[in-house]
Design an enzyme around this catalytic site. Structure first.
Site, PDB file in Angstrom:
ATOM      1  N   LYS A  13       0.830  -1.219   0.000  1.00 39.70           N
ATOM      2  CA  LYS A  13       0.000   0.000   0.000  1.00 39.70           C
ATOM      3  C   LYS A  13       0.860   1.263   0.000  1.00 39.70           C
ATOM      4  CE  LYS A  13      -2.325  -0.843   3.824  1.00 39.70           C
ATOM      5  NZ  LYS A  13      -1.704  -2.125   4.238  1.00 39.70           N
ATOM      6  N   ARG A  88      -9.439   1.131   9.270  1.00 44.26           N
ATOM      7  CA  ARG A  88      -8.992  -0.236   9.551  1.00 44.26           C
ATOM      8  C   ARG A  88     -10.043  -1.007  10.350  1.00 44.26           C
ATOM      9  NH1 ARG A  88      -3.098   0.823   9.198  1.00 44.26           N
ATOM     10  NH2 ARG A  88      -1.945  -1.107   9.356  1.00 44.26           N
ATOM     11  N   ARG A 122      11.535  -5.688   4.990  1.00 44.75           N
ATOM     12  CA  ARG A 122      11.385  -4.236   4.801  1.00 44.75           C
ATOM     13  C   ARG A 122      12.359  -3.455   5.689  1.00 44.75           C
ATOM     14  NH1 ARG A 122       5.428  -2.093   4.892  1.00 44.75           N
ATOM     15  NH2 ARG A 122       5.361  -2.901   7.004  1.00 44.75           N
ATOM     16  N   ARG A 153      11.510  -1.666  11.328  1.00 42.61           N
ATOM     17  CA  ARG A 153      10.466  -1.274  12.282  1.00 42.61           C
ATOM     18  C   ARG A 153      10.292  -2.396  13.311  1.00 42.61           C
ATOM     19  NH1 ARG A 153       5.447   0.295   8.443  1.00 42.61           N
ATOM     20  NH2 ARG A 153       4.326  -0.658  10.179  1.00 42.61           N
TER      21      ARG A 153
HETATM   22  P1  AMP Z   1       0.981   0.826   9.097  1.00 44.48           P
HETATM   23  O1  AMP Z   1       2.181   1.684   8.913  1.00 44.48           O
HETATM   24  O2  AMP Z   1      -0.190   1.255   8.288  1.00 44.48           O
HETATM   25  O3  AMP Z   1       1.305  -0.638   8.956  1.00 44.48           O
HETATM   26  O4  AMP Z   1       0.525   1.019  10.625  1.00 44.48           O
HETATM   27  C1  AMP Z   1       1.377   0.673  11.699  1.00 44.48           C
HETATM   28  C2  AMP Z   1       0.583   0.551  12.974  1.00 44.48           C
HETATM   29  O5  AMP Z   1      -0.021   1.811  13.288  1.00 44.48           O
HETATM   30  C3  AMP Z   1      -0.584  -0.435  12.953  1.00 44.48           C
HETATM   31  O6  AMP Z   1      -0.176  -1.775  13.179  1.00 44.48           O
HETATM   32  C4  AMP Z   1      -1.454   0.110  14.093  1.00 44.48           C
HETATM   33  O7  AMP Z   1      -0.897  -0.205  15.353  1.00 44.48           O
HETATM   34  C5  AMP Z   1      -1.295   1.624  13.897  1.00 44.48           C
HETATM   35  N1  AMP Z   1      -2.341   2.139  12.975  1.00 44.48           N
HETATM   36  C6  AMP Z   1      -2.139   2.675  11.750  1.00 44.48           C
HETATM   37  N2  AMP Z   1      -3.316   3.031  11.182  1.00 44.48           N
HETATM   38  C7  AMP Z   1      -4.278   2.697  12.071  1.00 44.48           C
HETATM   39  C8  AMP Z   1      -5.691   2.778  12.075  1.00 44.48           C
HETATM   40  N3  AMP Z   1      -6.382   3.263  11.026  1.00 44.48           N
HETATM   41  N4  AMP Z   1      -6.359   2.326  13.175  1.00 44.48           N
HETATM   42  C9  AMP Z   1      -5.708   1.841  14.231  1.00 44.48           C
HETATM   43  N5  AMP Z   1      -4.370   1.721  14.301  1.00 44.48           N
HETATM   44  C10 AMP Z   1      -3.644   2.138  13.235  1.00 44.48           C
END
Ligand code: AMP
Length: 208
Positions: A13, A88, A122, A153
């Site tokens: 994404k 989400r 990654r 990460r």
């Molecule tokens: P991502 O970078 O999109 O993989 O997000 C990393 C982490 O941020 C996720 O595993 C969640 O802990 C938190 N996070 C990101 N977006 C959301 C969301 N829309 N709702 C809840 N937690 C989020």
């Protein structure tokens, strides 16, 4: 144009979002990036979010919804935006409907094996947030965009990934049905070559 990128962690994404935002001049709104920037800057939001992120859990809906609602009022987002990693949960999708009209939801998917391979490989630039995969990096390579240090990460480590995938299946994948019912869902095969995926998404967006 206002669009959503939906899909499990590691499906691509973020990478696709960067390309599509450049091509269509959209504001890239990644809730994960916003939360990580807050953690880096030691804000209250960052402190509250860190424990959830490190465990692979979702940050509470109310926190994320307020964050996105505010971000969408900024001029660049009003012109057009791509939501990457939001919504989400169904509660987030319902809240979003109150303050934003979405034109399309691009859903990407790939096998669990490929997702795990992509996530564990990654590496992210500590300075600019650009992402890379170890298969295309020399040992000790730095970011080729800004020279920043690359790191893995915490939540990309194998122990956390399993939980992130479970959370995706339980809490996020119901959005596929949710947006199908609204006639907004367009699916793209996230296993295809990165350039093919970009072209397929562009073709969908050009029809809107
Ligand atoms: P991502 O970078 O999109 O993989 O997000 C990393 C982490 O941020 C996720 O595993 C969640 O802990 C938190 N996070 C990101 N977006 C959301 C969301 N829309 N709702 C809840 N937690 C989020």
């Amino acid at each position: 144009m206002k669009i959503i990128f939906l899909g499990p962690p590691g499906v691509g994404k973020g990478t696709q979002a960067e390309r599509i935002c450049e091509r269509f001049e959209l504001a890239h709104i990644s809730t994960g990036d916003i939360l990580r920037a807050n953690i880096k800057n030691g804000t209250e939001l960052g402190k509250a979010a860190k424990s959830y992120i490190d465990k692979g859990e979702l940050v509470p809906d109310s926190v994320i919804i307020d964050l996105v609602r505010d971000r969408l009022t900024e001029p660049d987002a009003v012109k057009g935006c791509l939501l990457d990693g939001f919504p989400r949960t169904v509660a987030q999708a319902e809240a979003l409907e109150e303050f934003c009209d979405i034109d399309a939801v691009i859903n990407m998917d790939a096998s669990v094996e490929l997702l795990i391979e992509r996530i564990t490989g990654r590496r992210v630039c500590r300075n600019c947030g650009a992402t890379f995969h170890i298969s295309r990096l020399a040992p000790d390579a730095a970011c080729d965009k800004c020279g920043g240090e690359l790191y893995q990460r915490n939540d990309d480590k194998l122990e956390t990934i399993e939980n992130r995938l479970k959370v995706y299946t339980a809490q996020t994948s119901p959005l596929i049905e949710y947006y199908t019912a609204k006639g907004l869902l367009k699916s793209v095969d996230g296993e295809k070559h990165i350039d093919t995926v970009t072209e397929e998404i562009c073709a969908i967006l050009e029809q809107l």
